[in-house]
Every structure is written in structure tokens, then in C-alpha cells.
Design a protein around this motif. Structure first.
Motif, PDB file in Angstrom:
ATOM      1  N   ASN A 139     -28.435   5.594   8.069  1.00 22.86           N
ATOM      2  CA  ASN A 139     -27.956   4.555   7.152  1.00 22.86           C
ATOM      3  C   ASN A 139     -28.885   4.468   5.950  1.00 22.86           C
ATOM      4  N   PRO A 140     -28.395   3.885   4.867  1.00 26.48           N
ATOM      5  CA  PRO A 140     -29.334   3.567   3.782  1.00 26.48           C
ATOM      6  C   PRO A 140     -30.350   2.539   4.288  1.00 26.48           C
ATOM      7  N   MET A 146     -22.612   0.597  -0.693  1.00 29.56           N
ATOM      8  CA  MET A 146     -23.759   0.685   0.217  1.00 29.56           C
ATOM      9  C   MET A 146     -24.242  -0.716   0.567  1.00 29.56           C
ATOM     10  N   LEU A 186     -28.599   2.757  -5.203  1.00 29.48           N
ATOM     11  CA  LEU A 186     -27.748   1.883  -4.403  1.00 29.48           C
ATOM     12  C   LEU A 186     -26.443   1.594  -5.144  1.00 29.48           C
TER      13      LEU A 186
END
Ligand SMILES: *Cc1c(COP(=O)(O)O)cnc(C)c1O
Length: 396
Positions: A5-6, A352, A348
């Protein structure tokens, strides 16, 4: 989990693939013109991001903390008086560093959640008739509390007091993500690092010196060797560092600066404002409050969110990591356990961010907080749907 994941920590931030690839390069001779082709565009690009025409830019193999040390040791003598405000963990650490270097600190204790009071600075500077204060410190964006301070107002305070002190600004979590104007604000030293707005791994301290700060370095007596700007400037003149430069990271920085310029700095700032405003709308929809006590203090790079009395905010961070493979920031120092932080800077998008807000509200519900699933995400979705136009309005 092999699929990642971010991250939503306020640094290190997510890295675009192109930047990761730029950091991964074959060895070159770091004392050849090949290195100059990386170094000089980095220096010119950083100057643009700082909005300065002629700042002297230094890039050290270090982190933001090393940037603080570069600023202090190259301009001051032991016993010199320094004015600073403490309103979070990062301003606290810079003050602690000053004390360890034997500087004479005048500290304005400021509630965590508030910005620096330019009025208080002005009062203190006006009272300093003998101009003993050599430097005024300001943390532009207190990453521990999600609080932005008004650097232009601090410049006005210095000018109103007719005080010649230099202004040093920690812009580690703002530069490259939030508007920063070194020349217009009369900033004498600006400090940042590679792993926040520049979307790189940690490893570089990036610093801008004004002419006045360069001049102060002629008489400064605090010891410096690794962080000597004179040695570094001599190195640059020969396309080199005084020691081995981190070439791959610098190559990454070169690309990062190109990407920021291609997007356009003002568009980068607007994107950060829009994403941050979505997080703030989500926070309100959850019935929670930010640590930042007023809109003028709201940071566009990190939000510190207060959880209800008796609830340990750090549990959210632990739970998110263990159950959903997602990283948020814990509260630090005075606000440890009272806030959790959502970092929203760097590489970003709105989409996200929605994933981060979605996981945050799952965690809070799992841990027994009364959070309706979809409430925060829904509020952010409605805002993001309105697009950039409304972001500009919210920022005005
Ligand atoms: C991250 C940060 C620092 C410290 O930087 P390091 O790179 O960890 O040394 C200093 N100031 C602020 C405001 C920060 O956000």
C-alpha cells in the motif's frame, strides 16, 4: 504482504517508480564532469523550489537534522543568542541541538497545536535593544502537530522591530509541497531533506543560504568539518564534494526537481491543498478534531487527528499496520497517544488518499470508536469530485 500500500506517514513519502529508477544507477567517477551534470542541475532546481534568485545551495549526505546543524555551526559562535518557539517535537529537537552547541536560547513556549506567534517574536525583538539575538528560528510546518506557521509574518516582525537577526526556517516538511518564498520572506537559511516533498529516500540535507548567512560564516566559530559550507563550495567548484557524494540519490533529486517543475510548483501546492482538505473533511465527518487549533494553522502536508479522551491513538497505527498493511504516523512527545497522524505529502493522488481514509475508519471502528464506515471517505469523495476549482477556494 508482497503487494504494498502507499504509506501515509509524513516522511519518508511514497516514491514514484521513475525516481526509484533514477536512484539506481551504475557507478560513475564522482570527480568527473559526469557528476557535475547531476550536481549543477540539482543546485539550480533547488533554488527554484526555494523561490530564490541567488541563494547558495548546499546538499550534504545527511538528513534534515544535519541541515539544522549546517545552519547553526556555519553561522554562529558558542554563547550566541537565538530566539525560537517550541510548539512540537521538531521545533523541540532543533532547540535541543542549539542547546547542545552551547547557544543561549530564548524559548517561546507555545501550545502544541498553535503556530508561532509573530507578535510575541516582535515584542521580544523590540525589547532586545542591544541586538544580542543573532538568529530567529522558525519551523514552517510542525510535523508533529500538523501546524503551519506564517513565515511572512515573522519577517514582518523582524522588520517592524528593525532587528538585524537572521531568520532560519525549517522547511523539511513543507518545501516542495507547500508555498515557500525564500527571497520574498527574507529567509536567511532554509533547511530541508530528501525524503518528504522531494519523494526520495532519506539521505540528503538540502540547504539554502542567503548572502547575509554566507557573510556570517566568515566569523562563525562553532566547529564544523563534515558540514563545512566552505569545503562544500570548494568541492562544487570542481564538480565534486569534499568527500564521496551519494551519486544515485542526487540523480534521483535531479529527476524529482524535473518532475516538480513539469507539474508546476503552483499545481503541486494546489494538489496538496486539495488532498489535505479532503482529509480535513473526513476528520470532521468522523466527529474528530485536528490538533491544529485554527484554520490558519492547518498544514497541507500532515494532519494530526485527536482521538477521544481515554483512547490510545497509537493503537490505530499499530492496528493499521498489523491488520491492513498500512502505515500512519504516531503522536510524538506531548501528544503521544492523543493523536495519530496522516501524512499527505509527496507522490499522492486523491484516489490514493481515499484508500488511506478508508483504512483509517476501518481501524477506528475495529477499535470500538463510533465511526460510521464510509462517513469520512464519503466526505472526502464529495470534496474531491468538485475538483481543483474548489481547492483554490478553500485555500483562499
Ligand atoms: C522530518 C523532519 C525533520 C527531521 O528530518 P530528518 O530528515 O529526519 O533528520 C525536521 N524538521 C521537520 C519539520 C521534519 O518534518
Amino acid at each position: 504482504m508482497s503487494i504494498q500500500n502507499p504509506v501515509f506517514i509524513p516522511g519518508p513519502t511514497n516514491m514514484p517508480d521513475a525516481i526509484r529508477k533514477a536512484c539506481d544507477m551504475a557507478t560513475i567517477d564522482h570527480r568527473s564532469p559526469l557528476f557535475g551534470d547531476i550536481l549543477h542541475p540539482c543546485i539550480a532546481g533547488v533554488r527554484k523550489v526555494l523561490k530564490s534568485d541567488d541563494a547558495h545551495i548546499f546538499i550534504f549526505p545527511s538528513t534534515g537534522t544535519g541541515g539544522w546543524e549546517t545552519a547553526l555551526t556555519n553561522t554562529l559562535c558558542a554563547g550566541d543568542k537565538v530566539l525560537a518557539a517550541r510548539n512540537g517535537m521538531f521545533s523541540h529537537r532543533w532547540i535541543d541541538m542549539c542547546e547542545r552547541h552551547g547557544l543561549d536560547m530564548h524559548i517561546v513556549e507555545t501550545p502544541w497545536g498553535h503556530g508561532i506567534s509573530a507578535d510575541q517574536y516582535e515584542e521580544i525583538l523590540k525589547a532586545d535593544k542591544t541586538h544580542d539575538i543573532k538568529v530567529v528560528l522558525a519551523t514552517h510546518n510542525e510535523t508533529a502537530t500538523g501546524v503551519k506557521s506564517d513565515i511572512a509574518a515573522i519577517r514582518r516582525a523582524l522588520d517592524a522591530a528593525g532587528h538585524p537577526a537572521m531568520l532560519f526556517v525549517d522547511g523539511v516538511s513543507s518545501i516542495g509541497s507547500m508555498d515557500f518564498r525564500m527571497d520574498e520572506w527574507g529567509v536567511d537559511i532554509a533547511v530541508t531533506g530528501s525524503q518528504k516533498g522531494f519523494m526520495l529516500p532519506a539521505g540528503l540535507a538540502i540547504i539554502g543560504f542567503s548572502e547575509k548567512a554566507m557573510h556570517a560564516s566568515k566569523t562563525a566559530q562553532l566547529p564544523r568539518t563534515f558540514f563545512s559550507i566552505d569545503d562544500m563550495a570548494n568541492g562544487y567548484a570542481a564538480n565534486a564534494f569534499p568527500y564521496t557524494p551519494p551519486v544515485g540519490l542526487m540523480n534521483g533529486l535531479k529527476l524529482s526537481l524535473e518532475l516538480l517543475e513539469a507539474e508546476g510548483l503552483e499545481n503541486v501546492f494546489a494538489r496538496h491543498t486539495r488532498i489535505a482538505e479532503g482529509v480535513r473533511r473526513a476528520t470532521a465527518a468522523w466527529g474528530l478534531e485536528l490538533c491544529a487549533t485554527a484554520p490558519e494553522f492547518y498544514s497541507d502536508t500532515v494532519s494530526a487527528i485527536r482521538t477521544p479522551e481515554g483512547f490510545n491513538a497509537t493503537d490505530i497505527v499499530t492496528h493499521a499496520a498489523e491488520n491492513y498493511g498500512m502505515a500512519f504516523g504516531v503522536g510524538l512527545g506531548e501528544v503521544a497517544g492523543k493523536v495519530f497522524r496522516i501524512g499527505h505529502l509527496g507522490s499522492l493522488t486523491d484516489a490514493m488518499m481515499l484508500s488511506g481514509l478508508g483504512v483509517a475508519e476501518m481501524c477506528m471502528a475495529d477499535l470500538g470508536l463510533d465511526i460510521k464506515q464510509g462517513s469520512g471517505v464519503g466526505a472526502a469523495q464529495e470534496f474531491y469530485r468538485q475538483g481543483a476549482a474548489s481547492a483554490k477556494k478553500a485555500a483562499a
